[in-house]
Design a protein around this motif. Structure first.
Motif, PDB file in Angstrom:
ATOM      1  N   TYR A   1       0.834   4.121  -3.233  1.00 30.08           N
ATOM      2  CA  TYR A   1       0.648   5.569  -2.965  1.00 30.08           C
ATOM      3  C   TYR A   1       1.646   6.477  -3.718  1.00 30.08           C
ATOM      4  O   TYR A   1       1.328   7.032  -4.282  1.00 30.08           O
ATOM      5  CB  TYR A   1       0.239   5.917  -1.661  1.00 30.08           C
ATOM      6  CG  TYR A   1      -0.355   7.089  -1.015  1.00 30.08           C
ATOM      7  CD1 TYR A   1      -1.593   7.539  -1.565  1.00 30.08           C
ATOM      8  CD2 TYR A   1       0.407   7.882  -0.550  1.00 30.08           C
ATOM      9  CE1 TYR A   1      -1.916   9.176  -1.708  1.00 30.08           C
ATOM     10  CE2 TYR A   1       0.516   9.004  -0.196  1.00 30.08           C
ATOM     11  CZ  TYR A   1      -0.800   9.565  -1.025  1.00 30.08           C
ATOM     12  OH  TYR A   1      -1.259  10.928  -0.784  1.00 30.08           O
TER      13      TYR A   1
ATOM     14  N   VAL B   1      -2.711  10.707   4.191  1.00 25.66           N
ATOM     15  CA  VAL B   1      -2.894   9.525   3.674  1.00 25.66           C
ATOM     16  C   VAL B   1      -2.001   8.310   4.233  1.00 25.66           C
ATOM     17  O   VAL B   1      -2.519   7.139   4.420  1.00 25.66           O
ATOM     18  CB  VAL B   1      -3.028   9.968   2.369  1.00 25.66           C
ATOM     19  CG1 VAL B   1      -3.532   8.735   1.423  1.00 25.66           C
ATOM     20  CG2 VAL B   1      -3.921  11.129   2.180  1.00 25.66           C
ATOM     21  N   VAL B   2      -0.997   8.759   4.110  1.00 28.47           N
ATOM     22  CA  VAL B   2       0.468   7.642   4.476  1.00 28.47           C
ATOM     23  C   VAL B   2       0.458   7.478   6.462  1.00 28.47           C
ATOM     24  O   VAL B   2      -0.325   5.784   5.707  1.00 28.47           O
ATOM     25  CB  VAL B   2       2.055   7.971   4.053  1.00 28.47           C
ATOM     26  CG1 VAL B   2       2.396   6.938   4.919  1.00 28.47           C
ATOM     27  CG2 VAL B   2       2.556   7.565   2.878  1.00 28.47           C
TER      28      VAL B   2
ATOM     29  N   SER C   1      -3.846  -0.659   7.030  1.00 27.16           N
ATOM     30  CA  SER C   1      -2.953  -2.114   6.276  1.00 27.16           C
ATOM     31  C   SER C   1      -3.092  -2.748   8.128  1.00 27.16           C
ATOM     32  O   SER C   1      -2.317  -3.869   7.123  1.00 27.16           O
ATOM     33  CB  SER C   1      -1.775  -1.475   5.195  1.00 27.16           C
ATOM     34  OG  SER C   1      -0.590  -0.847   6.290  1.00 27.16           O
TER      35      SER C   1
ATOM     36  N   LEU D   1       0.922  -0.857   0.069  1.00 27.34           N
ATOM     37  CA  LEU D   1      -0.023   0.169   0.273  1.00 27.34           C
ATOM     38  C   LEU D   1       0.544   1.839   0.159  1.00 27.34           C
ATOM     39  O   LEU D   1       0.757   2.153  -0.849  1.00 27.34           O
ATOM     40  CB  LEU D   1      -0.901  -0.446   1.543  1.00 27.34           C
ATOM     41  CG  LEU D   1      -2.732  -0.721   1.058  1.00 27.34           C
ATOM     42  CD1 LEU D   1      -2.760  -0.608   2.752  1.00 27.34           C
ATOM     43  CD2 LEU D   1      -3.136  -0.461  -0.384  1.00 27.34           C
TER      44      LEU D   1
ATOM     45  N   ALA E   1      -0.167  14.239   2.063  1.00 31.45           N
ATOM     46  CA  ALA E   1       0.105  13.049   2.306  1.00 31.45           C
ATOM     47  C   ALA E   1       1.019  12.067   3.614  1.00 31.45           C
ATOM     48  O   ALA E   1       0.260  11.219   4.001  1.00 31.45           O
ATOM     49  CB  ALA E   1       1.853  13.162   1.374  1.00 31.45           C
TER      50      ALA E   1
ATOM     51  N   LEU F   1      -3.485   4.679   5.776  1.00 31.90           N
ATOM     52  CA  LEU F   1      -2.953   3.756   5.253  1.00 31.90           C
ATOM     53  C   LEU F   1      -1.683   2.692   6.270  1.00 31.90           C
ATOM     54  O   LEU F   1      -2.427   1.382   6.291  1.00 31.90           O
ATOM     55  CB  LEU F   1      -2.165   3.875   3.536  1.00 31.90           C
ATOM     56  CG  LEU F   1      -3.006   4.189   2.421  1.00 31.90           C
ATOM     57  CD1 LEU F   1      -1.611   4.698   1.332  1.00 31.90           C
ATOM     58  CD2 LEU F   1      -3.951   3.131   2.002  1.00 31.90           C
TER      59      LEU F   1
ATOM     60  N   LEU G   1       1.649   6.557  -7.099  1.00 26.83           N
ATOM     61  CA  LEU G   1       0.487   7.357  -7.496  1.00 26.83           C
ATOM     62  C   LEU G   1       1.015   8.284  -7.608  1.00 26.83           C
ATOM     63  O   LEU G   1       0.332   9.321  -8.325  1.00 26.83           O
ATOM     64  CB  LEU G   1      -0.628   6.643  -6.712  1.00 26.83           C
ATOM     65  CG  LEU G   1      -1.630   5.404  -7.919  1.00 26.83           C
ATOM     66  CD1 LEU G   1      -2.447   5.117  -6.350  1.00 26.83           C
ATOM     67  CD2 LEU G   1      -2.095   5.233  -8.942  1.00 26.83           C
ATOM     68  N   ARG G   2       1.721   9.384  -6.583  1.00 21.85           N
ATOM     69  CA  ARG G   2       1.578  10.481  -5.868  1.00 21.85           C
ATOM     70  C   ARG G   2       2.371  11.282  -7.195  1.00 21.85           C
ATOM     71  O   ARG G   2       2.715  12.065  -7.435  1.00 21.85           O
ATOM     72  CB  ARG G   2       2.826  10.800  -4.670  1.00 21.85           C
ATOM     73  CG  ARG G   2       1.721  11.381  -3.015  1.00 21.85           C
ATOM     74  CD  ARG G   2       1.946  11.603  -2.137  1.00 21.85           C
ATOM     75  NE  ARG G   2       2.612  12.562  -2.079  1.00 21.85           N
ATOM     76  CZ  ARG G   2       3.695  13.472  -2.081  1.00 21.85           C
ATOM     77  NH1 ARG G   2       4.130  12.514  -1.424  1.00 21.85           N
ATOM     78  NH2 ARG G   2       3.531  14.898  -1.982  1.00 21.85           N
TER      79      ARG G   2
END
Lengths: 394, 394
Positions: free
Chosen positions: A107, A301-302, A309, A103, A298, A305, A110-111
């Motif tokens: 991510y 989000v991390v 996860s 994950l 960010a 995740l 994707l960034r």
């Protein structure tokens, strides 16, 4: 009258008093004391009020404190129990390593970040910081419950996998590419160490223990336990694992004799003294000022995740045990700590990882570390009123 | 995987194991274990085999170890007992300071050394190193005997006088002459601190102790005791006394509550862990190669004077108690330690004292430190079979 010692004593006193005072305040509003100890470090530490700048000596004391937190946890775990939960613990550890890594990696890609940077972030999301969880479980007096044993067992395996990943990213960072031989040796050494400590060491010890009881030195049983704890901590650092893994196994080795030798209360004295320096230091490494705008987004989000996860990865293998076990183990494995910070630091120092990515990892470490203890407390709330496995108070 | 930590853990393990192993060997041939721990330091230390060079961190650990040796000694002494032996203890301390100083000064003058050098040697002969004696008395389980209380009480006063003398010689060394005001302030602060700790602190504590028992933190009583120990250690270093004096009085403050709070066994765990670093470090500072010919002769004479003057000076005020008490207290006050080494170092660094005079002081420290423990053991041999005051095993 060396004045260096005056400074040292002052630091020792202020950190100890501040950590325990904040802990007491947190306990009174029904939050885990360890959270107070960590936040005392953040608030008084170099990045906020800057009243206390932990010196090298304090860092060393903190490290020894972490060793005793895990030694105590090991003393409260019996090898038989660990073997019993072994299969589950290994599944939990592997799923809890693979999912966060994937994950985190996905991510960052994707960034639009480069692959190497994505690998670093993924690697930093892997290793559980078992010290914090062990302390919370111990404070809640549920450390002998089944889920606690799965958490401790899984955290040990997961720490080993984390060390392998660290060796991997360190290889990337050095620009020499991957040294597969080195990785293989590390993995083999770690596996041999763990198997020896679980299956062989307790048996050897059961044979030689009458000799320990015949020694002339006062408190010989405690002395021998301490010497072996220090030796195994050094050994596991030497072969490339975290020192705390060795400390945990040292505790495990003595756990069957702990009550007879009155080890828990005497070792607890040492842990009570040294552990606050560890938790305060964790807090002191958090810089609340690094976060602005995009980095903060960010980072959040991390962090989410990292939490999701780990909870899903670690919890899923336990679906058959019911949701409570899923969440207890998942949340217990949530806190990231030293290994994540070291991975990020290796990346930063070798120029592969940017300042803002470093800040993201630090934020993730902070958030997972700070949120796990209160959630754990809620999840274990009913334990003492007859949960999965009513535990004896230590 | 910070490699500094691997090195630190190795030092921690080797010093601990070597000290305790040597201690065990000494116990088996009926010598005090503490002697083995000290000699392990000399043999493995930088001046002999040089296998271990204690780092700054180890020195700090050693210092904290000394604090816990005295904290434990304080826990085993009740303020009431100290007040009861107070008059005798003060007489012992004063006679045991004046006589060694005069004899040391006179001998160096007779040898033809300048007055300032003679003053340094005299000052170095003054202060008892109570850590070693406290450990021996504790190992022999006679720390609650009357003579042990006189020794501990006198050692505290004598340490204060030693600090005043140190301020005096430091004034000489700085070339500014004597700062009488500074000396007066030091003496007043020390006296106020001691009187407060003996007469006021235990009473305050008796009032607030129910609040400590209501705290939410786990092991709150131990935590509070540790915090106060660290605070008083720092405070007494801050006002110019040795940190261990504060630690002793912290123990004294809690001694009446120690059994109820189960403090001794838990604090003992900490002392068992940290004290070996203190005794090993003492040994590591001894350089056996400094001595040749004339220096050796002078060193032997000064050592004999240091022994005789302390035994006579400290013992004489107790003549009415019988010869056994005279010798127990006299020999118990014999070991010199840190203060003597610091006095000599101040003299050496300011160029007043020569290398050979420095070596003489180091030799005297070593000899008094190494000879006191076995003699003490012989003098207390009959204690448990019904001596002056049959003691409870701790």
């Amino acid at each position: 009258m060396p004045h260096g010692s005056e400074q040292l004593l002052f630091e020792l006193f202020v950190i100890f008093a501040a950590a325990k005072l904040a802990g007491e305040m947190f306990e009174r509003i029904s939050l885990p004391g360890v959270l107070g100890e960590i936040l005392a470090g953040t608030v008084l530490g170099p990045y906020a009020l800057a009243w206390v700048r932990p010196s090298d000596t304090i860092s060393s004391v903190a490290e020894v404190g972490a060793i005793f937190v895990l030694f105590t946890a090991g003393l409260e775990t019996s090898p038989g129990d660990l073997i019993r939960v072994g299969r589950k613990a290994i599944l939990v550890a592997i799923a809890g390593v693979v999912l966060p890594f994937l994950l985190g990696f996905a991510y960052m890609k994707l960034r639009g970040d480069p692959s190497t940077e994505a690998i670093f972030v993924g690697a930093a999301m892997v290793a559980t910081s078992v010290g914090i969880t062990a302390r919370v479980l111990s404070d809640l007096r549920v450390i002998s419950s089944d889920t606690a044993k799965i958490i401790l067992g899984a955290a040990v395996f997961d720490d080993i996998l984390g060390m392998v990943l660290l060796a991997l990213v360190a290889g990337l960072a050095s620009g020499n590419g991957l040294e597969w031989l080195h990785l293989g040796v590390l993995l083999a050494e770690a596996a041999a160490f763990v198997l020896f400590m679980i299956f062989v060491a307790p048996r050897i010890f059961r044979r030689v223990h009458p000799k320990v009881e015949k020694l002339s030195t006062q408190d010989a049983s405690l002395i021998v336990a301490l010497a072996i704890c220090l030796f195994l901590s050094w050994l596991s650092a030497k072969i490339g694992m975290a020192a705390i893994i060795g400390a945990f196994f040292a505790g495990l080795m003595f756990s069957d004799f702990a009550p007879r030798w009155n080890l828990p209360s005497r070792v607890r004295g040492i842990t009570d003294f040294l552990a606050p320096y560890f938790f305060f230091s964790i807090g002191a490494q958090l810089n609340p000022r690094l976060f602005t705008g995009k980095v903060l987004l960010a980072a959040v989000v991390v962090s989410v995740l990292a939490i999701v996860s780990k909870v899903i990865g670690c919890g899923l293998p336990l679906l058959r045990e019911g949701w409570l076990s899923v969440f207890r183990v998942g949340v217990g494995m949530m806190p990231r700590g030293e290994v994540a910070l070291i991975v990020a630091l290796v990346g930063l120092q070798s120029g592969i990882v940017t300042q803002s990515t470093y800040a993201i990892v630090v934020f993730m470490t902070a958030l997972t570390t700070l949120t796990a203890p209160p959630i754990l407390r809620i999840l274990y709330r009913n334990e003492t009123r007859g949960g999965e496995n009513p535990t004896a108070a230590v």
